[in-house]
Design an enzyme around this catalytic site. Structure first.
Site, PDB file in Angstrom:
ATOM      1  N   LYS A 216       0.765  -1.162   0.069  1.00 56.49           N
ATOM      2  CA  LYS A 216      -0.067  -0.053  -0.049  1.00 56.49           C
ATOM      3  C   LYS A 216       0.988   1.319  -0.053  1.00 56.49           C
ATOM      4  O   LYS A 216       0.262   2.153  -0.176  1.00 56.49           O
ATOM      5  CB  LYS A 216      -1.117   0.097   1.224  1.00 56.49           C
ATOM      6  CG  LYS A 216      -2.072  -0.912   1.037  1.00 56.49           C
ATOM      7  CD  LYS A 216      -3.107  -0.541   0.000  1.00 56.49           C
ATOM      8  CE  LYS A 216      -4.430  -1.373   0.211  1.00 56.49           C
ATOM      9  NZ  LYS A 216      -5.374  -0.814  -0.522  1.00 56.49           N
TER      10      LYS A 216
ATOM     11  N   SER B  61       1.314  -9.989   0.012  1.00 56.48           N
ATOM     12  CA  SER B  61       0.949  -8.558   0.085  1.00 56.48           C
ATOM     13  C   SER B  61       1.075  -7.866   1.191  1.00 56.48           C
ATOM     14  O   SER B  61       1.025  -6.543   1.350  1.00 56.48           O
ATOM     15  CB  SER B  61      -0.406  -8.473  -0.266  1.00 56.48           C
ATOM     16  OG  SER B  61      -1.397  -9.114   0.402  1.00 56.48           O
TER      17      SER B  61
END
Length: 508
Positions: A55, A309
């Site tokens: 992110k 992730s």
């Protein structure tokens, strides 16, 4: 036909300004997994970013593009964790104020990480959507720039650099890339780049069965909100996919597959054994999808890449993850309490607990004057145990601390039970409570006092939703009246009275 120009989006990815903050993370071969599943499995290690998630890429690119006037007004965002940490880090780097709105159910490890990066946090609502509404209202009132976690093109472009790096790092063109998917920012950005450069590489989106926002919307042909979202993999627990990310995904995603929470937990274990890193459930989602595909015989036989992730896992969730994978357990204060077996006594006991986080609650009705309850709660230190005992004593409740009792911790807590009186009908329901202080009290206050609770079991699993099993005695077989009363609590419920396990172990 996508409303987003994919050639323009590829150019945006090429020009994305992410490396002032983001790292070029390695794409590592996982030898043991490759051997086990008969194909080369590569791990794109976005868990190695400074904020432990990809992110940071989208946040860095979006804030880097703000004008000086916009930076002066500051930015705001809504997030349950990873986007918030990326925004906080990027805002600090570019010297702009950040206000992050987070649901009150957000794990404190993520809240503290955002605060440590210099951002202001505001805990509002029990879901991302409520926090997002608050962030948008704040933006309208203050002039701060609201930055969406996945549906802005500059954010998508930043995430797309993951795909660019994969193709640059791989020794051969990968047959497939499995991508964890929530709001769709990563899969749409990564997929745009990969399909433009290597159109034969399959892009496979992986979602949890309980949060299939992309698959649902692809089947409907438009963004379609889910009626219910399983928050176990909180990093991808999105109710509604973005308009941009859906339109892009229609062009770049070859397949969308779903995995169970148990499959995710097993993948967390696999990542740990391959890297010695504990990733969050969403972080192992893509690997869970590849493993499922491989076991079904559907995965390509060549090189397969999975996005690892994120690793923003709350410590108290690790026990539950282990338990789902290998029947593990956690720690807390464990105590036995004696309360009068009469209406209202349960509510008084819960009020005496105050706002302490309950990890487990075991109670079974017995036709005696005194009820015995086994409770686990979180404590900040062992000194707090005395405060709990004092609070109970003040309400006339006798308490025995079993925190150091090995028998109680290892065996008794899982064996507490009994059978209700056969003279009064009992019905059983499964509830979902918001994981916040006061949720149980609200439930008991809203419940009509004429219904006697005959069974209650709750155990904290470190997620935003608590799962509760509750039994009620129903005089005169008036189940309809009970259910009308239960509906007023506002908590989702499902009947379990006909469950075979209930017949075996709990039914009178």
């Amino acid at each position: 036909m996508s409303k987003v120009n994919l050639n323009d989006l590829k150019a945006r990815i090429e020009a994305a300004d992410v490396y002032a903050l983001a790292k070029r993370t390695p794409c590592q071969l996982a030898p043991k997994l490759s051997l086990e599943y008969g194909r080369n499995i590569w791990l794109k290690r976005e868990d190695l970013q400074d904020v432990f998630s990809f992110k940071i890429r989208g946040a860095a690119n979006r804030i880097a593009g703000l004008t000086d006037a916009e930076k002066a007004k500051g930015i705001c965002a809504a997030s349950a964790g990873n986007h918030a940490q990326g925004m906080a880090a990027a805002a600090a780097h570019y010297n702009t104020k950040a206000v992050i709105f987070m649901p009150i159910t957000t794990p404190m490890i993520k809240v503290h990480a955002v605060q440590a990066a210099g951002a202001e946090t505001r805990l509002i609502g029990e879901s991302y959507d409520e926090a997002c509404d608050a962030a948008i209202n704040f933006s309208n009132e203050s002039g701060a720039v609201f930055i969406h976690p996945f549906d802005e093109l500059d954010v998508i472009s930043g995430q797309g650099t993951v795909g660019k790096e994969i193709l640059e790092q791989m020794p051969r063109t990968p047959d497939a890339i499995y991508v964890c998917t929530g709001g769709g920012g990563l899969v749409s950005g990564l997929g745009t780049w990969v399909k433009a450069v290597s159109p034969t590489t399959k892009i496979i989106a992986v979602e949890p069965e309980g949060a299939a926002t992309l698959k649902t919307s692809l089947e409907a042909g438009e963004p379609t909100p889910l009626n219910k979202v399983d928050s176990f993999a909180d990093g991808v627990a999105v109710k509604l996919i973005g308009k941009n990310t859906l339109e892009i995904s229609k062009s770049v995603v070859d397949e969308c597959i779903l995995v169970t929470n148990d499959e995710i937990c097993a993948a967390v274990k696999d990542v740990f054994e391959a890297t010695r890193t504990v990733v969050e459930p969403a972080g192992a989602l893509a690997l869970a999808g590849l493993i499922k595909h491989a076991r079904e015989g559907s995965a390509p036989s060549g090189d397969c890449v999975v996005t690892i992730s994120g690793a923003n896992v709350n410590f108290d969730r690790i026990g539950h993850i282990v338990e789902r994978a290998e029947l593990g357990a956690g720690e807390e204060m464990l105590f036995a309490a004696n309360i009068p077996e009469q209406a209202g006594a349960f509510l008084n006991f819960v009020r005496a607990l105050g706002h302490r986080a309950v990890t487990e609650f075991n109670y079974r009705f017995a036709p005696t004057e005194t009820a015995h309850v086994l409770v686990g709660i979180k404590t900040k230190s062992s000194d707090e145990r005395a405060d709990v005992v004092s609070a109970m004593d003040a309400q006339g409740i006798s308490v025995t601390d079993l925190s150091e009792d090995r028998l109680a911790k290892r065996h008794l807590r899982h064996m507490v039970g009994g059978r209700a009186s056969p003279d009064v009908e009992e019905v059983i329901y499964r509830f979902e409570f918001p994981e916040r202080p006061g949720a149980l009290t609200d439930f008991l206050v809203n419940l009509d006092s004429r219904w006697n609770i005959s069974l209650f079991h709750y155990r904290n699993h470190g997620s935003s939703t608590g799962h509760v099993l509750c039994g009620f005695q129903v005089p005169n077989d008036d189940v309809k009246a009970l259910e009308e009363s239960l509906s007023k609590t506002g908590y989702p419920m499902s009947p379990e009275t006909e469950n075979l396990a209930y017949d075996y172990f709990l039914r009178a």
